[in-house]
Design a protein around this motif. Structure first.
Motif, PDB file in Angstrom:
ATOM      1  N   ARG A   1    -131.713 -11.634   5.066  1.00  0.00           N
ATOM      2  CA  ARG A   1    -132.742 -10.609   5.263  1.00  0.00           C
ATOM      3  C   ARG A   1    -133.961 -11.197   5.968  1.00  0.00           C
ATOM      4  O   ARG A   1    -135.066 -10.661   5.860  1.00  0.00           O
TER       5      ARG A   1
ATOM      6  N   LYS B   1    -133.356  -1.177   0.966  1.00  0.00           N
ATOM      7  CA  LYS B   1    -133.476  -1.992   2.170  1.00  0.00           C
ATOM      8  C   LYS B   1    -133.495  -1.122   3.428  1.00  0.00           C
ATOM      9  O   LYS B   1    -132.688  -0.198   3.564  1.00  0.00           O
TER      10      LYS B   1
ATOM     11  N   LEU C   1    -125.609  -0.591   7.719  1.00  0.00           N
ATOM     12  CA  LEU C   1    -125.317  -1.254   6.449  1.00  0.00           C
ATOM     13  C   LEU C   1    -126.528  -1.292   5.534  1.00  0.00           C
ATOM     14  O   LEU C   1    -126.557  -2.018   4.552  1.00  0.00           O
ATOM     15  N   HIS C   2    -127.534  -0.489   5.847  1.00  0.00           N
ATOM     16  CA  HIS C   2    -128.765  -0.463   5.063  1.00  0.00           C
ATOM     17  C   HIS C   2    -128.930   0.873   4.344  1.00  0.00           C
ATOM     18  O   HIS C   2    -128.322   1.882   4.719  1.00  0.00           O
ATOM     19  N   ASP C   3    -129.781   0.866   3.331  1.00  0.00           N
ATOM     20  CA  ASP C   3    -130.105   2.114   2.646  1.00  0.00           C
ATOM     21  C   ASP C   3    -130.674   3.128   3.638  1.00  0.00           C
ATOM     22  O   ASP C   3    -130.323   4.300   3.609  1.00  0.00           O
TER      23      ASP C   3
ATOM     24  N   GLY D   1    -124.521   0.116   2.764  1.00  0.00           N
ATOM     25  CA  GLY D   1    -124.711  -0.972   1.814  1.00  0.00           C
ATOM     26  C   GLY D   1    -123.395  -1.665   1.531  1.00  0.00           C
ATOM     27  O   GLY D   1    -122.320  -1.088   1.714  1.00  0.00           O
TER      28      GLY D   1
ATOM     29  N   ARG E   1    -127.361   2.516  -6.346  1.00  0.00           N
ATOM     30  CA  ARG E   1    -127.834   2.477  -4.958  1.00  0.00           C
ATOM     31  C   ARG E   1    -127.741   3.862  -4.320  1.00  0.00           C
ATOM     32  O   ARG E   1    -126.930   4.715  -4.713  1.00  0.00           O
TER      33      ARG E   1
ATOM     34  N   LYS F   1    -126.402   4.740  -1.652  1.00  0.00           N
ATOM     35  CA  LYS F   1    -125.084   5.026  -1.068  1.00  0.00           C
ATOM     36  C   LYS F   1    -124.208   5.813  -2.055  1.00  0.00           C
ATOM     37  O   LYS F   1    -123.416   6.671  -1.639  1.00  0.00           O
TER      38      LYS F   1
ATOM     39  N   ASN G   1    -121.769  -9.341  -4.966  1.00  0.00           N
ATOM     40  CA  ASN G   1    -123.038  -8.843  -4.435  1.00  0.00           C
ATOM     41  C   ASN G   1    -123.124  -8.966  -2.926  1.00  0.00           C
ATOM     42  O   ASN G   1    -123.979  -8.354  -2.292  1.00  0.00           O
TER      43      ASN G   1
ATOM     44  N   HIS H   1    -122.804 -10.859   3.432  1.00  0.00           N
ATOM     45  CA  HIS H   1    -122.278  -9.719   4.190  1.00  0.00           C
ATOM     46  C   HIS H   1    -120.851  -9.980   4.693  1.00  0.00           C
ATOM     47  O   HIS H   1    -120.515  -9.688   5.833  1.00  0.00           O
TER      48      HIS H   1
END
Length: 564
Positions: free
Chosen positions: A88, A167, A182-184, A215, A259, A261, A471, A475
């Motif tokens: 990040r 994120k 791939l982010h919120d 995510g 989350r 997602k 987690n 990625h």
């Protein structure tokens, strides 16, 4: 680069003093661990396996040389000489002492840095393109908008305790180098054409393409686009609407389903979008909109440097001669040097992937060297990248040979950017309490199989990522080859996924088969490489293209035919 004003300094100073008092009361037994937990997390402090870890915010990945020197001093004084670049774009110190953390935060304040909201159920560091402001394919510089989001989201009382961490990524280029799906929330700057191709002023007005619900982790998902064009003035009002819907309906009874997602999937994207639009319409009064002077103020901190005019042909003959005479320099130019929108300049990746060193780790002496190089060969600015490298954004092409020589001496010139050896790896169970298995030994074993650059370059561009637990901090789901550490009956095993992609064509990788024992992983990866080289139609067929054509079967047959 954004500079703190008096208000910023006062806010961060007050926060440091507040945490200093909280830390003192905790160490004296006046605050229970469970009460202290959210306080330390929102100040970036984790309790790792061997020592506390402090995560430092690097907003949208931009660092000044003065900040690098301060980070070097902290690594030398309070850590074991290293810090770590995260996916990040933040930095982590893995060996700090808890009682010294307030002192470290005071040191960071001296160079306008902090650790606020680098953890906890809040809006985390906004990430962006490491080539922001210099990329040739850029529609507009995303950094002013990242800064606006940073200021808005920092210590925002309404969103300080969300159902789960949150994120946001922002890009301004055609190529997605920040993995917005791939982010919120993912934001891409775009132009809105009028009827005749331009707006009434003759210029296409800027706005955002908005993606929501991406995510990785336990349940990897790609985001969905809910707005193809959001006027830039409405940015914060729309973000607020999304977060309010999430804050209202996101699950708090199960952290694995908390989350955004999961909420998007449960409601369906159309129903979720409807709720966001309803919230947006009910709250988008004029005082919620970004005013032209506010946008201009944010942009003023990211105006282009005063580039000296350079003849594009100047030095090209010398550069061509240097390439011919120094094959290692030629390899570095090919892999680690990137096009720049200003003629005569280039952007350069500083590799933190030297063989024998943990990916993303950088020693304090290297930090000091990078600070000096940023001043000598640029405008005293450095970027961190999600691939756990660093970038010098503004280097004269005529200086590339001298820069390469300097980087070689600092072990920062490994010519592997974009290749399988440029692997991304979390610290894993060697450090992290959450990890199920070690990542670093697997990384080291694979790196040893890729020291032959001829073999490495035959593989071409190929991404490889290793996460030590579900987690998915590295990625691994979005890599051509992903590796996930698991624990079974007290032993470490590793699940391999293939066919993941990031960028404009993001995909979640598919599981190859049963998890492998640790000692079998590097051999299995070598088998995957061999299958790819054998079956591709030409050197131009990428791993992603071959996988789309043939699927998992030939790789599975090769890996599990071996006696592991």
């Amino acid at each position: 680069m954004y500079q703190y004003d008096d208000y910023d300094r006062q806010v961060v100073q007050d926060r440091v003093q507040q945490f200093k008092g909280q830390m003192s009361r905790f160490l004296n037994g006046e605050i229970a661990e469970q009460t202290f937990l959210p306080l330390r997390l929102q100040n970036g402090l984790y309790l790792q396996k061997h020592a506390p870890m402090l995560r430092v915010a690097v907003p949208y990945g931009v660092l000044a040389s003065t900040q690098l020197r301060k980070l070097a001093q902290i690594a030398k004084t309070y850590d074991r000489g290293y810090c770590h670049v995260t996916t990040r774009q933040n930095l982590q110190f893995n060996w700090v002492k808890m009682e010294q953390v307030p002192e470290i935060l005071e040191q960071l304040l001296e160079v306008e840095m902090h650790a606020i909201q680098t953890s906890g159920n809040c809006i985390r560091n906004t990430t962006s393109d490491p080539l922001a402001g210099v990329a040739q394919d850029e529609v507009a510089d995303p950094r002013p908008y990242c800064e606006i989001i940073r200021q808005w989201s920092t210590l925002h009382p309404e969103f300080a305790f969300l159902p789960r961490k949150f994120k946001i990524a922002v890009i301004g280029a055609h190529e997605d180098r920040a993995a917005i799906q791939l982010h919120d929330i993912g934001l891409r700057l775009v132009e809105q054409p009028g009827v005749d191709g331009v707006g009434p002023s003759g210029v296409n007005p800027l706005g955002f393409e908005v993606w929501v619900g991406g995510g990785l982790g336990r349940t990897p998902m790609l985001g969905s686009r809910i707005r193809s064009f959001l006027p830039q003035a409405e940015l914060l009002a729309y973000l607020k609407a999304i977060l309010r819907v999430y804050n209202r309906h996101g699950r708090r009874d199960n952290k694995y389903k908390a989350r955004i997602k999961i909420l998007v999937k449960a409601l369906g994207i159309e129903r979720f979008k409807e709720q966001v639009e309803d919230e947006f319409k009910s709250s988008s009064r004029s005082d919620h909109l970004l005013k032209p002077d506010e946008l201009a103020y944010a942009r003023s901190f990211f105006s282009a440097p005063n580039y000296p005019l350079i003849d594009p042909l100047e030095g090209e003959a010398l550069l061509a001669e240097q390439r011919q005479q120094h094959p290692d320099f030629e390899q570095w130019l090919t892999h680690n040097v990137h096009a720049h929108k200003v003629a005569g300049y280039a952007a350069v990746t500083l590799s933190l992937k030297a063989v024998g060193r943990a990916p993303g780790d950088i020693h304090y002496r290297q930090l000091e060297a990078v600070a000096a190089l940023a001043e000598r060969f640029g405008f005293a600015e450095v970027r961190t990248a999600q691939q756990q490298n660093m970038v010098l954004p503004d280097v004269k092409k005529s200086d590339l040979f001298a820069l390469w020589q300097a980087l070689e001496s600092e072990q920062l010139a490994t010519p592997t950017q974009g290749t399988a050896a440029d692997l991304v790896c979390c610290p894993g169970a060697d450090f992290c309490n959450l990890a199920s298995a070690r990542s670093l030994p697997i990384s080291a074993a694979i790196q040893q199989r890729l020291v032959d650059l001829d073999k490495l370059y035959r593989l071409g561009e190929l991404s490889l990522r290793i996460s030590g637990c579900i987690n998915a901090c590295a990625h691994h789901h979005i890599a051509d080859i992903g590796i996930l550490g698991l624990e079974k009956s007290g032993r470490e095993f590793y699940q391999i996924t293939l066919g993941g992609q990031s960028g404009n064509h993001s995909k979640i990788g598919k599981v190859l088969g049963p998890a492998l024992a640790a000692e079998a992983v590097d051999g299995a990866i070598d088998q995957i490489f061999s299958v790819y080289l054998k079956l591709r139609l030409s050197a131009q067929e990428s791993f992603a293209e071959l996988f789309a054509r043939l699927g998992v079967a030939p790789f599975k047959e090769a890996v599990y035919a071996q006696d592991h």
